[in-house]
Design an enzyme around this catalytic site. Structure first.
Site, short mmCIF file in Angstrom:
data_model
loop_
_atom_site.label_atom_id
_atom_site.label_comp_id
_atom_site.label_asym_id
_atom_site.label_seq_id
_atom_site.Cartn_x
_atom_site.Cartn_y
_atom_site.Cartn_z
N GLN A 1 84.88 108.39 23.45
CA GLN A 1 85.84 108.14 24.52
C GLN A 1 85.40 106.95 25.35
O GLN A 1 84.21 106.77 25.60
CB GLN A 1 85.91 109.36 25.44
CG GLN A 1 86.45 110.60 24.78
CD GLN A 1 86.53 111.75 25.78
OE1 GLN A 1 85.54 112.09 26.43
NE2 GLN A 1 87.70 112.33 25.92
N HIS B 1 89.38 111.77 36.42
CA HIS B 1 88.98 111.52 35.02
C HIS B 1 89.94 110.49 34.47
O HIS B 1 91.14 110.59 34.71
CB HIS B 1 89.18 112.75 34.13
CG HIS B 1 88.46 113.98 34.56
ND1 HIS B 1 87.47 114.52 33.80
CD2 HIS B 1 88.59 114.77 35.63
CE1 HIS B 1 87.02 115.63 34.39
NE2 HIS B 1 87.70 115.80 35.50
N LYS C 1 97.90 115.60 35.58
CA LYS C 1 97.55 114.32 34.98
C LYS C 1 98.77 113.45 34.76
O LYS C 1 99.90 113.95 34.62
CB LYS C 1 96.83 114.53 33.64
CG LYS C 1 97.74 115.03 32.53
CD LYS C 1 97.00 115.09 31.20
CE LYS C 1 97.91 115.67 30.11
NZ LYS C 1 97.20 116.08 28.92
N ARG D 1 84.23 117.75 18.94
CA ARG D 1 85.07 118.91 19.18
C ARG D 1 85.37 119.57 17.85
O ARG D 1 85.68 118.89 16.88
CB ARG D 1 86.39 118.49 19.87
CG ARG D 1 86.12 117.93 21.25
CD ARG D 1 87.37 117.50 21.96
NE ARG D 1 87.00 116.85 23.20
CZ ARG D 1 87.86 116.30 24.05
NH1 ARG D 1 89.15 116.33 23.78
NH2 ARG D 1 87.43 115.72 25.15
N ASP E 1 85.31 106.60 28.53
CA ASP E 1 85.49 107.61 29.55
C ASP E 1 84.94 107.13 30.88
O ASP E 1 83.85 106.57 30.93
CB ASP E 1 84.71 108.86 29.10
CG ASP E 1 85.27 110.14 29.66
OD1 ASP E 1 86.30 110.07 30.37
OD2 ASP E 1 84.68 111.20 29.39
N HIS F 1 84.64 108.35 35.18
CA HIS F 1 84.90 109.32 36.24
C HIS F 1 84.74 108.60 37.56
O HIS F 1 83.74 107.93 37.78
CB HIS F 1 83.98 110.53 36.09
CG HIS F 1 84.25 111.25 34.81
ND1 HIS F 1 83.53 110.99 33.68
CD2 HIS F 1 85.21 112.14 34.48
CE1 HIS F 1 84.04 111.73 32.69
NE2 HIS F 1 85.05 112.42 33.14
N CYS G 1 82.21 114.41 31.29
CA CYS G 1 82.20 114.56 32.74
C CYS G 1 81.02 115.35 33.30
O CYS G 1 80.47 114.95 34.33
CB CYS G 1 83.52 115.11 33.26
SG CYS G 1 84.33 116.28 32.19
#
Length: 656
Positions: free
Chosen positions: A399, A531, A485, A381, A401, A403, A352
């Site tokens: 991911q 997200h 979320k 991570r 991912d 946004h 992000c």
RNA sequence: GCCGGUGUAGCUCAACAGGCAGAGCAAUCGCCUUGUAAGCGAUAGGUUAGGGGUUCAAAUCCCCUCACCGGCUCCA
């Protein structure tokens, strides 16, 4: 003659009059084996509990959810008794029933060995055979403290009474009202064999345990906190019949066969080379092509849904993650920095911040919103060493991912459309049993931002969730620090639940990054950021699908979609011509021209879970045909080549 | 990170109680030319995870590291 006092109770919906002193078991005429407890006014109670005026009494079957919990809880007691008989110095922790079984925690000097477990199991069998009676005995706090003076953990629980919660399992021992102790009494002599602080209820006797097995031992922190000492936990399972136990054990074996780590090696999809380090996978060609198919379809759908594709690097200078709030909040789970030219660079743990930089790269107009930025972004991570687990918990993963930057007003529609998009896409990959979870703000001070913002975002997420015809489960306190979320939980082919997609509303990062757009009235406004990751991580989703399908991917995802198997060498060239036709249609096809016998080639293709085997021998060649063998073992012989190609292409195109 | 267990050929596993590291499958090479889940033979494959120690002798016993497995804690 003096009349015995009478009571009116309700039994299975019917009013009955019984003598005072009647137990629930007597009222129900329970056999103590299939009916092992009673609901009294809806609460589970021992069969030995006396009923009172006006009580509503109903049976608890052993083969019911409540019944099994009671059975398992009693089995936990039997295990603890066996442990303390064999290891007198063992101090008791807690011993609740859990899904499919039970555990009990013990403080012992030496961890249990597998041999110890065998001994404990044997002693348990003796206790079961003996048929000791579970007897409930109310006790006040000071008496309990005296009786349990040698059990420091129990004393701690007494001190917690009322403050206990289901979270750490302590509620099993000390319930709401007064304390009770369960005595295990010898069936004939009535002698006290063992006792435990417990709120119950329990089986009438130990003899009623039809089937149990100790599974494993492991350490567990006392009351679930790593600040507390570690106790030794023994896990067991118990069932209402030997058959039920057996089918549970069979189910575990089935689940083990689906283990993605095992299938990944067997099907040559991916591996975790030691040289690479813990939690890092390499995808082999066969795994790579499955990923390519997964990602390709996802890209295609995202394109249709108005997403724009971006790419960002894997590392960044410290300041970016300071701005985003990740370093302040998650530094311990990021890889340590790389020092370079006087600056510190971090591997990214989230995409992000980079996407925010793209948004910020120039002035943005309300006309551009919602702006949906999508990336297959690889993140790293630092997962703690003990938690790394195959592809589902890795240290490097990608991911899917995105946004979404939108106005406040756009958020409800966007969330709504997003959730529908997510669910439909998951369905396309073959998952179709979902429920939703709404994670909200908790008390902890890790949550930042205004309560009103949280309330608004939570409310909008809930509204979007409620429009789906799915169960919605609340998860108080489960939100990320920056916003609430929704997560999509999917059930796989054998009923296990996996957390898949998450959709999070974030007011914090737009603020921290100073994101703005210019509104129609010329004013500068702050966008809302959503997200969302659909697969969560590609690796994890890959693992879920692999386990869901037990390696037998649908044709559109299968690494090899068709294997050509010649009856003899003479037919190789013929099959190669068929294969070329299929390749021209984008089908992944191999012709097995090795010198194995045809039967062996079938076996190999079968073990590789190839959806279509195409056989060709003289009979087929003479008719311009091929013979199908499907993954199921079914055959369809002498199919014209045109038809065979059409059938395979259709199966792949429709993602059948 | 914590507790316990495991680590032998690409894979699955042997190797008594410390005494010459072995089998099946896979691979390679040959023979066989085949109709729906294993044809036959030969060859090759190892610093027993890595390092250190004990011992006349270590896959085996001890210590450290790494990796994996099962839990606990954690999971933006």
């Amino acid at each position: 003659m003096s009349a015995v006092p009478e009571l009116r109770i309700t039994l299975a919906g019917v009013e009955r009059v019984v003598a005072a002193g009647t137990t629930a078991g007597e009222a129900l005429e329970a056999d103590g084996r299939t009916v092992i407890a009673a609901y009294v006014n809806g609460e589970p109670r021992d069969l030995a509990a006396e009923v009172a005026e006006g009580d509503d009494v109903a049976p608890v079957q052993i083969a019911s959810e409540t019944g099994r919990s009671i059975l398992r809880h009693s089995a936990a007691h039997i295990m603890a008794q066996a442990v303390q008989e064999l290891f007198p110095e063992a101090k008791l922790g807690i011993g609740p029933p859990i899904e499919n079984g039970f555990y009990y925690d013990f403080d012992v000097a030496e961890p249990f060995t597998p041999e110890d477990l065998k001994r404990v199991e044997k002693r348990m069998q003796e206790i079961v055979k003996q048929g000791q009676r579970f007897a409930r005995r109310p006790i006040d706090d000071s008496e309990a403290r005296a009786e349990l003076a040698a059990e420091p953990y129990k004393l701690e629980l007494i001190g917690l009474k009322g403050g206990s919660s289901d979270d750490d399992g302590s509620s099993v021992e000390v319930g709401e009202g007064g304390l009770t102790i369960y005595d295990n009494l010898h069936p004939r002599t009535g002698e006290l064999c063992w006792k435990d602080l417990c709120r119950g209820p329990h089986l009438p006797t130990t003899k009623v345990v039809p089937a149990f097995k100790l599974m494993r031992s492991a350490a567990a922190y006392w009351r679930g906190s790593e600040k507390n000492p570690q106790l030794q936990r023994i896990y067991g399972t118990a069932w209402e019949s030997k058959d039920a136990l057996k089918s549970y054990l069979t189910m575990l074996e089935e689940a083990a066969k689906r283990d993605h780590r095992k299938l990944g090696a067997e099907l040559d999809l991916f591996s975790f080379p030691d040289e690479l380090g813990s939690g890092m996978a390499v995808f082999h060609p066969k795994g790579g092509v499955v990923r390519k198919a997964m990602e390709g379809y996802s890209r295609h759908r995202h394109e249709e849904a108005g997403y724009e594709f971006v790419n960002t690097p894997h590392i960044s200078k410290r300041a970016l993650f300071e701005t985003s709030g990740h370093l302040p909040n998650y530094a311990e789970s990021m890889f340590p920095p790389i020092e370079l030219e006087g600056a510190e660079y971090f591997l990214k743990a989230m995409n992000c911040p980079m996407h925010n930089l793209i948004f910020k790269g120039r002035g943005r107009s309300y006309r551009e919103l919602p702006l949906r930025l999508f990336e297959f972004g690889t993140v790293y991570r630092y997962e703690k060493s003990g938690v790394v687990h195959g592809l589902t918990r890795a240290r490097g993963f990608t991911q899917d991912d995105a946004h979404i930057y939108c106005t406040d007003e756009q958020m409800p529609d966007e969330l709504d459309a997003l959730l529908t998009f997510v669910l439909n896409l998951l369905r396309d990959y073959g998952l179709d049993d979902f429920y939703l979870e709404l994670s909200t703000r908790g008390d902890s001070d890790k949550f930042i931002g205004e309560p009103e913002e949280w309330a608004e975002a939570t409310d909008r997420l809930r509204q979007a969730a409620e429009k789906q015809d799915l169960d919605l489960v609340m998860d108080p306190g489960g939100a990320a620090y920056y916003g609430p979320k929704i997560s999509v939980q999917a059930k796989d082919a054998i009923g296990r639940t996996w957390q898949m997609s998450t959709i999070q509303v974030d007011f914090q990062q737009p603020k921290r990054f100073g994101l703005e757009y210019q509104a129609a009235d010329g004013s500068r406004q702050r966008p809302v950021m959503i997200h969302r990751a659909l697969f969560g991580s590609i690796e994890r989703f890959f693992a879920v699908l692999l386990e869901h399908y037990e390696g037998a991917f649908p044709a559109w995802l299968a690494p090899v979609q068709v294997t050509g198997i010649p009856i003899s060498d003479d037919h190789v060239a013929y099959l190669e011509r068929v294969a070329d036709r299929l390749r021209a249609e984008g089908i992944r096809v191999e012709v097995d021209s090795g010198d194995d016998r045809m039967q062996k080639k079938i076996r190999n293709a079968q073990k590789q879970k190839v959806p279509f085997m195409l056989l060709a021998g003289d009979d087929d060649v003479s008719k311009d045909a091929v013979s199908f063998r499907y993954r199921s073992g079914e055959q369809n012989n002498g199919v014209a080549i045109d038809d065979a190609v059409a059938e395979i292409v259709a199966a792949v195109r429709t993602r059948a």
